[in-house]
Design a protein around this motif. Structure first.
Motif, PDB file in Angstrom:
ATOM      1  N   SER A  63       0.701  -1.016   0.044  1.00 47.48           N
ATOM      2  CA  SER A  63       0.149   0.269   0.011  1.00 47.48           C
ATOM      3  C   SER A  63       0.939   1.353  -0.117  1.00 47.48           C
ATOM      4  CB  SER A  63      -0.862   0.007   1.249  1.00 47.48           C
ATOM      5  OG  SER A  63      -1.788   0.850   1.106  1.00 47.48           O
TER       6      SER A  63
ATOM      7  N   SER B  12      -8.232   6.543   4.693  1.00 46.23           N
ATOM      8  CA  SER B  12      -7.292   7.014   5.368  1.00 46.23           C
ATOM      9  C   SER B  12      -7.288   8.592   5.590  1.00 46.23           C
ATOM     10  CB  SER B  12      -5.935   6.689   4.610  1.00 46.23           C
ATOM     11  OG  SER B  12      -5.874   5.257   4.619  1.00 46.23           O
TER      12      SER B  12
ATOM     13  N   THR C 188       0.844  -8.226   3.427  1.00 45.25           N
ATOM     14  CA  THR C 188      -0.563  -7.735   3.502  1.00 45.25           C
ATOM     15  C   THR C 188      -1.520  -8.842   3.551  1.00 45.25           C
ATOM     16  OG1 THR C 188       0.113  -5.971   1.975  1.00 45.25           O
ATOM     17  CG2 THR C 188      -2.280  -6.308   1.905  1.00 45.25           C
TER      18      THR C 188
ATOM     19  N   ASN D  41       2.204   0.304  10.391  1.00 43.99           N
ATOM     20  CA  ASN D  41       0.828   0.337   9.567  1.00 43.99           C
ATOM     21  C   ASN D  41       0.154  -1.134   9.281  1.00 43.99           C
ATOM     22  OD1 ASN D  41       2.742  -1.132   8.000  1.00 43.99           O
ATOM     23  ND2 ASN D  41       3.000   0.552   6.651  1.00 43.99           N
TER      24      ASN D  41
ATOM     25  N   ALA E 105      -0.564   4.625   4.982  1.00 53.34           N
ATOM     26  CA  ALA E 105       0.069   3.603   5.423  1.00 53.34           C
ATOM     27  C   ALA E 105       1.319   4.050   5.613  1.00 53.34           C
ATOM     28  CB  ALA E 105       0.070   2.526   4.294  1.00 53.34           C
TER      29      ALA E 105
ATOM     30  N   VAL F  15      -3.542  -1.711   7.451  1.00 54.17           N
ATOM     31  CA  VAL F  15      -3.857  -0.756   6.685  1.00 54.17           C
ATOM     32  C   VAL F  15      -3.669  -1.290   5.197  1.00 54.17           C
ATOM     33  CG1 VAL F  15      -3.373   1.478   6.116  1.00 54.17           C
ATOM     34  CG2 VAL F  15      -3.073   0.787   8.293  1.00 54.17           C
TER      35      VAL F  15
END
Length: 718
Positions: free
Chosen positions: A210, A244, A605, A225, A215, A228
């Motif tokens: 990201s 965000s 992620t 982070n 992030a 996120v």
């Protein structure tokens, strides 16, 4: 050596008289030039009498500016900051009319429209004179800049021996473009070029998957982070959308990071946060999104506007620049259309105003606040300058329009560097970015179909004839909305797009359509009626054509999905797979075009609790770095591919190297540890960790949570 008090007072008196004289002469000249403005009675006056009238008018106008103007600005903090900027001319003209009315025997008269012009010219003349005289005296220059930044109390007298650190973030500027902007005999950014060629060292780093401010900056300032996955994402358990750069979402993300790390943040000891999404634990904040929604005595974010606009010359200068920037954007947009430059996106509507807010208002307020922080001797300052990122989204990262903004930002760097010479302690200035930007036509422009409609087609749902457009997620848009006191808008698919809930909304009962969101060239697809992550096997049963439709589309690089049998799997065209749990690759590796480290970024992620059911990264041309944003952006960031994943650190040579030679610097969390180490190298005292965390928890109530300050965050937000 301390200057005697009598000498200081005499110098101040001299400057007041000099400014008064210049203002009086300016008033006389304007009275001679403007037909609707006079300083004489109807029967005429002698030159001496006219000069006395001008002196009286200038004195009253200056006194009203010093006494009444700050009170007006303080009262107008209750109205939107942008409205304040637009009212500057009217307020200044009104003060001049009031000053003329106070002149005896009705000698001072002006038409209302003329009064606006006269007031603006007088403010500029007095400001220029005051600045010229102050620069000739270090103490006076120090005092004036502190006043302009709103630091009138006490701290400027403190003179710590240890150096302070200023982190200046050039939002969206990639490593490669910085190298080009600082190269050659006449570099685009001469200040940054001088640093790079002498006092500083340049180090690139790689973002997480990201690659966007939410992030990156959350990790840079708060050390984590985790969870996120993108700029915006859908949380199934609450049925809400997290974005965000919205105040409520930014506050929630900051609180989660503090709870996760047990740390107050990079700026928890004697820090200041300026123009950021998050506070970093700083006690002094201005234009910080995570505190923009606060009310009560803990909210100091809008004080940054008062600190800057309380000087009428500042207000006038910024208002003039604001109008000029709006005109500049309109001219540049028309030029792009007349020349039929491609790629391009629509730049009408409110965008010229949003651009002017980012490139003028935010820049001026943030720079003034940083200068005030240095002159107040603060230990750590982190400021984000978003101007380049905003323009590059709509014009392109290397377009002449964006490069002009870089040139203006370099002048801001020079101003900050010069002001550091007047600070009571030495300062180390670290220049960095949170991500880069990748160029290319949008997915819709290139293929004639939005990601939302492609997902609908793969699910066997009807596709609207008219293609919808995803709104831009540029950071400055929500900053402008916060300044305008506008409520947070629901962000989701537009009419005719894949249906999904907006912010705070819940899915409608019955068969749910997929929620399709965009974060630059990263797309997210969630199925609200399926608890947790849907598996590849379940998805194939529900929508047999969806995964093949996405993976084989020429504009899509890869798709991440969770398999019940193989864990996280990255799908590519022609049946290619990369099974992240084992590293087994079938066919051509779909992650190969995205370079070394792509598999690790995607694997990290995948473990986030709120990773979407499908994570879709657009295709990337390895030769040119071109990507296709799923939003209306021709300069984009948010996923993998091209320059967006490669920001930079330009750091003073006296600091320790970020990493050993040859070791890649990967992830914003690792960069946070580097920044923290650099602060520790100053050998200054540190705030006890528990105290910093307690302060942040007390001052950061959860969004949509009625709990009073001091109550721990709710379990669902941990």
């Amino acid at each position: 050596m301390r200057i005697p008090r009598w000498k200081s007072l005499s110098g101040a008196l001299f400057r007041v008289l000099a400014v008064w004289l210049v203002s009086s002469v300016t008033l006389l000249v304007l009275a001679a030039l403007l037909p609707d403005f006079r300083l004489q009675s109807a029967n005429g006056d002698s030159l001496t009498r006219t000069a006395l009238t001008a002196a009286l008018g200038a004195g009253v106008f200056g006194l009203l500016g010093a006494v009444v103007w700050p009170l007006l600005v303080r009262a107008l903090l209750l109205v939107p900051a942008l409205v304040l900027g637009l009212l500057v001319f009217f307020l200044n003209g009104s003060l001049l009319l009031l000053a003329l009315d106070l002149i005896p025997e009705g000698r001072g008269q002006a038409a209302p429209q003329t009064a606006v012009i006269v007031a603006a010219v007088m403010s500029a003349a007095s400001s220029a004179t005051s600045a010229f005289l102050a620069v000739r005296n270090d103490e006076a220059y120090h005092r004036r800049l502190v006043r302009l930044a709103g630091r009138r109390h006490g701290r400027a007298a403190r003179r710590p021996a240890t150096p302070g650190t200023v982190f200046l973030q050039l939002d969206g500027l990639g490593h490669d473009l910085l190298c080009r902007a600082t190269a050659g005999e006449r570099p685009l950014m001469p200040t940054a070029a001088r640093w790079r060629g002498g006092s500083h060292r340049l180090t690139p780093w790689r973002t997480d998957w990201s690659s966007q401010t939410g992030a990156s900056q959350l990790a840079l300032l708060h050390g984590s982070n985790e969870d996120v996955p993108a700029f915006r994402w859908y949380e199934k358990e609450t049925g809400t959308l997290v974005v965000s750069n919205r105040p409520s979402s930014a506050a929630a993300l900051q609180r989660r990071a503090i709870a996760r790390t047990g740390d107050g943040g990079l700026l928890a000891y004697d820090g200041a946060s300026r123009g950021n999404l998050f506070s970093g634990g700083a006690d002094q904040v201005a234009l910080v999104m995570s505190v923009a929604a606060r009310r009560g005595r803990y909210n100091r974010s809008r004080a940054g506007y008062f600190a800057y606009f309380s000087d009428p010359a500042n207000a006038t200068r910024t208002a003039v620049s604001f109008v000029a920037e709006v005109v500049r954007e309109i001219v540049q947009s028309l030029r792009t259309r007349f020349r039929r430059e491609l790629p391009r996106v629509k730049r009408g509507g409110l965008y010229p105003v949003i651009r002017a807010f980012a490139t003028v208002v935010e820049r001026d307020v943030v720079v003034a606040a940083v200068i005030g922080d240095m002159l107040a001797g603060r230990t750590a300052v982190y400021a984000d300058l978003v101007a380049y990122d905003e323009v590059a989204h709509h014009s392109g990262p290397a377009h002449r329009d964006a490069l002009q903004v870089l040139r203006s930002l370099d002048r801001a760097l020079a101003l900050i560097a010069r002001a550091a010479g007047h600070a009571p302690r030495p300062y180390r200035i670290v220049l960095l970015s949170d991500h880069g930007q990748s160029h290319g036509p949008t997915f819709l422009e290139r293929y004639g179909l939005s990601l939302q409609n492609l997902v609908r087609a793969g699910c066997g749902l009807p596709v609207p004839r008219r293609a919808g457009r995803s709104p831009s997620g540029a950071e400055a848009r929500e900053a402008a909305r916060a300044a305008l006191h506008r409520p947070e808008e629901a962000d989701g698919p537009g009419p005719g797009e894949a249906a999904g809930p907006g912010l705070g909304e819940r899915p409608e009962p019955g068969p749910a359509h997929p929620v399709v969101l965009a974060s630059g060239n990263l797309g997210l697809v969630s199925f609200p009626d399926v608890p947790g992550r849907i598996t590849r096997e379940e998805l194939d049963r529900r929508h047999p054509a969806l995964l093949a439709t996405l993976a084989n589309h020429p504009g899509i690089g890869f798709v991440l999905v969770r398999s019940a049998a193989h864990g996280p799997v990255v799908l590519g065209p022609a049946g290619a797979e990369h099974r992240l749990a084992t590293g087994h690759v079938i066919g051509a590796d779909p992650l190969a075009p995205f370079g070394a480290g792509a598999a690790d970024a995607v694997r990290r992620t995948d473990r986030f609790p709120h990773t979407a059911d499908l994570m879709i990264n657009s295709a990337c041309d390895p030769a040119t770095g071109e990507v296709h944003a799923f939003e209306e952006q021709i300069g984009s960031h948010g996923g993998l591919g091209g320059a967006q994943s490669h920001p930079f650190l330009l750091w003073p040579a006296e600091l320790s190297p970020p990493v050993p030679d040859g070791t890649p610097l990967t992830g914003a969390e690792q960069v946070h540890q580097v920044l923290r180490r650099w602060l520790a190298e100053a050998d200054g005292p540190q705030l006890p960790l528990a105290s910093a965390v307690d302060d942040l928890r007390r001052e950061a109530p959860a969004p949509e949570d009625s709990s009073p300050p001091g109550r721990p965050p709710r379990d669902k937000d941990r």
